[in-house]
Scaffold this active site. Structure first.
Site, PDB file in Angstrom:
ATOM      1  N   HIS A   1       0.993   3.577  12.175  1.00  0.00           N
ATOM      2  CA  HIS A   1       2.038   3.581  12.835  1.00  0.00           C
ATOM      3  C   HIS A   1       2.400   5.385  13.217  1.00  0.00           C
ATOM      4  CE1 HIS A   1       3.502   4.163   9.057  1.00  0.00           C
ATOM      5  NE2 HIS A   1       3.948   3.008   8.500  1.00  0.00           N
TER       6      HIS A   1
ATOM      7  N   GLY B   1       3.676   7.301  10.912  1.00  0.00           N
ATOM      8  CA  GLY B   1       4.012   7.818   9.942  1.00  0.00           C
ATOM      9  C   GLY B   1       2.276   8.048   9.599  1.00  0.00           C
ATOM     10  N   HIS B   2       1.733   7.504   9.645  1.00  0.00           N
ATOM     11  CA  HIS B   2       0.030   7.617   9.531  1.00  0.00           C
ATOM     12  C   HIS B   2      -0.816   8.818  10.292  1.00  0.00           C
ATOM     13  CE1 HIS B   2       0.327   3.457   8.746  1.00  0.00           C
ATOM     14  NE2 HIS B   2      -0.224   3.534   7.436  1.00  0.00           N
TER      15      HIS B   2
ATOM     16  N   GLY C   1       1.500   9.657   1.709  1.00  0.00           N
ATOM     17  CA  GLY C   1       3.191  10.029   2.700  1.00  0.00           C
ATOM     18  C   GLY C   1       3.834   9.290   0.640  1.00  0.00           C
TER      19      GLY C   1
ATOM     20  N   ASP D   1       5.796   6.612  -0.754  1.00  0.00           N
ATOM     21  CA  ASP D   1       5.319   5.834  -1.410  1.00  0.00           C
ATOM     22  C   ASP D   1       5.553   6.559  -2.507  1.00  0.00           C
ATOM     23  OD1 ASP D   1       4.642   3.150  -0.786  1.00  0.00           O
ATOM     24  OD2 ASP D   1       2.993   4.332   1.184  1.00  0.00           O
TER      25      ASP D   1
HETATM   26  O1  PAF Z   1      -0.480   3.282   0.761  1.00  0.00           O
HETATM   27  C1  PAF Z   1      -1.564   2.984   1.302  1.00  0.00           C
HETATM   28  O2  PAF Z   1      -1.683   2.289   2.278  1.00  0.00           O
HETATM   29  C2  PAF Z   1      -2.522   2.335   0.181  1.00  0.00           C
HETATM   30  O3  PAF Z   1      -2.231   2.150  -1.154  1.00  0.00           O
HETATM   31  C3  PAF Z   1      -3.379   3.603  -0.366  1.00  0.00           C
HETATM   32  C4  PAF Z   1      -3.351   4.101  -0.322  1.00  0.00           C
HETATM   33  C5  PAF Z   1      -4.376   3.422   1.433  1.00  0.00           C
HETATM   34  C6  PAF Z   1      -4.970   2.823  -1.677  1.00  0.00           C
HETATM   35  O4  PAF Z   1      -5.425   0.915  -0.803  1.00  0.00           O
END
Ligand code: PAF
Length: 289
Positions: free
Chosen positions: A34, A36-37, A154, A157
């Site tokens: 999305h 954010g990514h 991000g 998290d």
């Molecule tokens: O944040 C995430 O999407 C996952 O925890 C990660 C960092 C890709 C590890 O699988």
């Protein structure tokens, strides 16, 4: 844009780039991308410049899911993810498989994990006791395969980013960690692949996470002493959440941002994180007060 499945090929390419002085920016994801990514991809590009390479990994890592969690139904759409990565200017999408990332795990012949023993004890680590072991293990493996100069995580998290930062420091991993801001929907809900699970009624209720953060900000902002007791704010947030028919609070925590140490008083500079189940969907958010 190149798509690589084989970890050995990914690592060979990354080592070749590094030997030529090419900088590598890395965004690890579990896919179902999305905005954010995509903001993390843009940040990685900014960090390495037009002569660098940006790698996005897409891998739903089984070891970070508990037995009762949503591994098998975690949303996936590789075709769309690849198109989004291409549009965002990604050089390589690394999409490994369980068979190569954890070869022999079923038969006990995969037996090495990375464990952070302090920052993982609170918040997500309480409700999801095996989660961070899976995260630190896969992130360490991905770092070895992608050889990034810069890795972008991000802020949504926050605990994960802090744990990864500690791992990078403790294990002397030679890279720069960048933590990029949370991207939100217009009504404040933090973007997350898991938002897809919400029907329209629950989607509306999910904004309570954002409202809770703002409630705490305004309570602290308007307090004469500049601080409010965590216990009082926890009760107020719990009460806000309980007014949403499908929402159930998992935790709310007020802590020092880098040590994650719980704080009895909330003031400017304290960080707040919360996890809320909206129906069966568990959502998290956090922010600086
Ligand atoms: O944040 C995430 O999407 C996952 O925890 C990660 C960092 C890709 C590890 O699988």
């Amino acid at each position: 844009m190149r798509r690589i499945k084989d970890p050995a090929i990914m690592q060979r390419l990354a080592l070749r780039w590094r030997s030529r002085g090419v900088r590598i920016g890395f965004v690890p994801t579990m896919g179902y991308l999305h905005a954010g990514h995509l903001s993390l991809v843009a940040r990685a590009r900014q960090a390495v410049g037009s002569r660098g390479r940006v790698v996005v990994s897409i891998y739903v890592n089984p070891t970070q899911f508990g037995p009762a969690e949503d591994l098998s139904r975690y949303p996936r759409d590789p075709k769309r993810d690849l198109a989004l990565c291409r549009d965002a200017g990604t050089d390589v999408v690394f999409m490994p498989e369980d068979a190569t990332m954890y070869s022999g795990r079923e038969t006990g012949r995969y037996s090495t994990y990375v464990v952070e023993e302090s920052l993982t004890r609170s918040m997500e680590g309480v409700t999801r006791p095996t989660h961070f072991r899976g995260v630190t293990t896969i992130v360490a493996k991905l770092f070895n395969l992608v050889q990034p100069n810069v890795a972008v995580f991000g802020e949504k998290d926050w605990q994960q980013a802090t744990v990864v930062g500690r791992m990078v420091q403790d294990l002397n991993i030679p890279l720069q960690l960048v933590v990029a801001p949370t991207v939100r929907e217009p009504d404040g809900l933090a973007m997350s692949s898991r938002n897809k699970y919400l029907d329209p009624v629950r989607r509306a209720q999910a904004v309570v996470l954002w409202r809770s953060l703002n409630h705490v900000r305004s309570r602290v902002g308007s307090s004469r002493s500049g601080r409010v007791s965590s216990a009082v704010l926890t009760r107020e947030v719990a009460s806000m959440i309980s007014k949403e028919p499908d929402a159930r609070m998992d935790y709310v925590e007020f802590f020092e941002p880098s040590t994650l140490a719980p704080q009895p008083w909330v003031m400017r500079g304290t960080r707040m994180a919360l996890a809320v189940l909206v129906g069966p969907t568990r959502l998290i958010d956090n922010g600086l007060i």
